[in-house]
Structures are given as C-alpha cells and as structure tokens.
Design a protein around this motif. Sequence first.
Motif, mmCIF file in Angstrom:
data_model
loop_
_atom_site.group_PDB
_atom_site.id
_atom_site.type_symbol
_atom_site.label_atom_id
_atom_site.label_comp_id
_atom_site.label_asym_id
_atom_site.label_seq_id
_atom_site.Cartn_x
_atom_site.Cartn_y
_atom_site.Cartn_z
ATOM 1 N N ILE A 1 -20.294 34.141 66.712
ATOM 2 C CA ILE A 1 -20.266 35.578 66.948
ATOM 3 C C ILE A 1 -18.857 35.961 67.388
ATOM 4 N N ARG A 2 -18.273 36.937 66.748
ATOM 5 C CA ARG A 2 -16.887 37.298 67.024
ATOM 6 C C ARG A 2 -16.700 37.766 68.470
ATOM 7 N N TYR A 3 -15.521 37.444 69.001
ATOM 8 C CA TYR A 3 -15.107 37.829 70.351
ATOM 9 C C TYR A 3 -16.041 37.300 71.446
ATOM 10 N N SER A 4 -16.604 36.133 71.214
ATOM 11 C CA SER A 4 -17.440 35.489 72.228
ATOM 12 C C SER A 4 -17.595 34.013 71.877
ATOM 13 N N PHE A 5 -18.140 33.245 72.811
ATOM 14 C CA PHE A 5 -18.464 31.833 72.585
ATOM 15 C C PHE A 5 -17.300 31.054 71.948
ATOM 16 N N TYR A 6 -16.100 31.209 72.474
ATOM 17 C CA TYR A 6 -14.924 30.587 71.855
ATOM 18 C C TYR A 6 -15.018 29.055 71.835
ATOM 19 N N GLU A 7 -15.377 28.476 72.966
ATOM 20 C CA GLU A 7 -15.465 27.016 73.035
ATOM 21 C C GLU A 7 -16.570 26.488 72.120
ATOM 22 N N ASN B 1 -11.851 28.836 58.255
ATOM 23 C CA ASN B 1 -12.170 30.244 58.437
ATOM 24 C C ASN B 1 -12.522 30.551 59.891
ATOM 25 N N ILE B 2 -13.347 29.690 60.512
ATOM 26 C CA ILE B 2 -13.736 29.896 61.911
ATOM 27 C C ILE B 2 -12.520 29.752 62.826
ATOM 28 N N LEU B 3 -11.702 28.738 62.593
ATOM 29 C CA LEU B 3 -10.522 28.517 63.422
ATOM 30 C C LEU B 3 -9.556 29.700 63.337
ATOM 31 N N GLU B 4 -9.372 30.232 62.145
ATOM 32 C CA GLU B 4 -8.478 31.383 61.970
ATOM 33 C C GLU B 4 -9.020 32.621 62.684
ATOM 34 N N GLU B 5 -10.341 32.791 62.654
ATOM 35 C CA GLU B 5 -10.946 33.928 63.355
ATOM 36 C C GLU B 5 -10.729 33.814 64.863
ATOM 37 N N ILE B 6 -10.951 32.613 65.407
ATOM 38 C CA ILE B 6 -10.757 32.416 66.849
ATOM 39 C C ILE B 6 -9.300 32.659 67.219
ATOM 40 N N TYR B 7 -8.393 32.135 66.399
ATOM 41 C CA TYR B 7 -6.960 32.306 66.682
ATOM 42 C C TYR B 7 -6.575 33.786 66.665
ATOM 43 N N THR B 8 -7.050 34.505 65.656
ATOM 44 C CA THR B 8 -6.751 35.939 65.566
ATOM 45 C C THR B 8 -7.296 36.686 66.775
ATOM 46 N N GLU B 9 -8.504 36.369 67.169
ATOM 47 C CA GLU B 9 -9.115 37.018 68.333
ATOM 48 C C GLU B 9 -8.337 36.693 69.609
ATOM 49 N N SER B 10 -7.779 35.488 69.671
ATOM 50 C CA SER B 10 -7.051 35.076 70.875
ATOM 51 C C SER B 10 -5.787 35.914 71.082
ATOM 52 N N GLN B 11 -5.268 36.486 70.000
ATOM 53 C CA GLN B 11 -4.064 37.313 70.107
ATOM 54 C C GLN B 11 -4.350 38.645 70.784
ATOM 55 N N HIS B 12 -5.616 38.985 70.897
ATOM 56 C CA HIS B 12 -5.995 40.272 71.497
ATOM 57 C C HIS B 12 -6.749 40.086 72.811
ATOM 58 N N MET B 13 -6.729 38.873 73.348
ATOM 59 C CA MET B 13 -7.421 38.604 74.605
ATOM 60 C C MET B 13 -6.681 39.212 75.788
ATOM 61 N N LYS C 1 -5.221 38.898 79.643
ATOM 62 C CA LYS C 1 -4.492 37.796 80.278
ATOM 63 C C LYS C 1 -5.454 36.811 80.946
ATOM 64 N N LEU C 2 -6.492 37.351 81.564
ATOM 65 C CA LEU C 2 -7.463 36.481 82.226
ATOM 66 C C LEU C 2 -8.173 35.584 81.222
ATOM 67 N N ASN C 3 -8.627 36.157 80.114
ATOM 68 C CA ASN C 3 -9.314 35.356 79.096
ATOM 69 C C ASN C 3 -8.376 34.329 78.467
ATOM 70 N N LYS C 4 -7.129 34.688 78.320
ATOM 71 C CA LYS C 4 -6.173 33.717 77.783
ATOM 72 C C LYS C 4 -6.044 32.516 78.706
ATOM 73 N N ARG C 5 -6.118 32.774 80.008
ATOM 74 C CA ARG C 5 -6.068 31.651 80.967
ATOM 75 C C ARG C 5 -7.368 30.858 80.924
ATOM 76 N N LEU C 6 -8.494 31.563 80.860
ATOM 77 C CA LEU C 6 -9.787 30.892 80.858
ATOM 78 C C LEU C 6 -9.982 30.003 79.635
ATOM 79 N N PHE C 7 -9.489 30.476 78.489
ATOM 80 C CA PHE C 7 -9.727 29.758 77.229
ATOM 81 C C PHE C 7 -8.444 29.115 76.685
ATOM 82 N N ARG C 8 -7.492 28.873 77.572
ATOM 83 C CA ARG C 8 -6.195 28.330 77.143
ATOM 84 C C ARG C 8 -6.352 27.006 76.400
#
Length: 236
Positions: free
Chosen positions: A176-182, A202-214, A216-223
């Motif tokens: 599901i987009r923008y959730s459950f990254y791990e 395809n899944i990896l590219e979606e997660i990477y793209t979403e990570s560009q819009h996270m 700051k807190l989420n970027k730290r959480l899912f670094r």
Amino acid sequence: MHYYLIVALQVFCIYHLYKHRKPYYWFFLIFFIPVGGVIYLITHVFNKRDAEKITSEITHLINPTKKIKDLEKKLQFSESYQNRVNLADAYLEIKDYNNAISHYLEALEDGSQNNFYLITQLIEAYFYLEDNILYAEQIKGYKEFIKSRTQFLYGLALEKEEKLDEAEHNLKQIDIRYSFYEERLIYAEFLLRRSKKAETKNILEEIYTESQHMTKLNKRLFRITILKVEKLLKSF
C-alpha cells in the motif's frame, strides 16, 4: 526553544498515534498543519486522561520496565481480561515474547471476549519465536485481517512452510503506497527470491520515490529501510 517544543510535541503525537492505531491521515495533519499537534492532543489525548495521561506515557516510553511493574500491580489487584492483555502488550513492546505469549494465552481462555485483537498480538509474538500460523487461520476470515500486518506475518509464515503462492497472495496485500515501508521491502525481497525481478524493481522504485517526499521524522525512522532499498536498486 520554541522549535524543540514543537518537535517534542510532534514526536509524542506520532508515538501516541502509532500505539493507538489512529487513522494514518493524522500523520500529515500533525506535520503539515502548524496546530495539527495541538488539535490531536485535544481530540485524542486531553479528552481521555488529560495531562496525567501524557506524563504517564512519556515516563513509560523512557522507562519501559516501570510500565511493566505498574501493570503487574494492576493485574495483581484485579485479574481482569483487559489488565492481562495490557500487561501482555507491554511485554510485547519490549520484545519479551515468552511472557507476552503466556499472558495472551491466559487471556484467550476467556471465551466471552471478542479475541480478534488478542489473536493478532499473539501472532506477532509467536512470529519471532516460531513458525506458528495456527492462530492466523482462526481470524483470516475477518475483514480487519485483510491488508494488515497480521496478514503480512501470516504470509511470511507460509513462505517458511514453502507454500509460496499462498505466501505471495498474503504478502501482496501489504503493498500500500505511503505506508508499510519495511514490510514492502521484505515483500520485494520475497519476490526477488522467486526471480520476479520486474515486480521487485517496481516496488523498490515506488518506495524510493515515496521516500523523497517523507517528513524529516519519517526519513529518520525509515533510514535503514531506505538505504536497503537504494542498495537493492543499484543491483538491477
């Protein structure tokens, strides 16, 4: 000082939101609306146990063993279903899976309760100790089971039993987009093990793209997750 107070408020609200499984849109309200954190406190915290609740949760976050001792005392005073489940949840939070399972199983003996939540927690605890799918079979017909972390864990257990098609069907629901990254990264790794490179990429590219819009807190959480995604993408 003002900046740090805002950050502290956001961190507490996110912790409270995650712990109590509030709707995901609150993440965006808390981070992108200046008074989002205040609104969350008023509607989801203050109207329950006021400032005492905040103090208690922050203390338990800093010192989890105190939370365990407090809940043990409550259970000793009143051996109710809810007190036992609360204690089991606290053990699960600190990754004491054996004690968590022990209390969940004892609570499960109360046949008068709706045990869906209890079984999802039991599955979570069992997952880290053994390949146990017995309890998932009991609740997979519930609508709440679909697209949940419990279904994801069920899929991983099925993979260990080499039921790969069933495993993929259940793991796919977590994509599901923008959730459950791990979890989505783990699903991508599962697909890679099945030589499904196009779906994996395809899944990896979606997660990477979403990570560009996270935030700051989420970027730290899912670094770590993001770093693993970037590393895997480089292999294609």
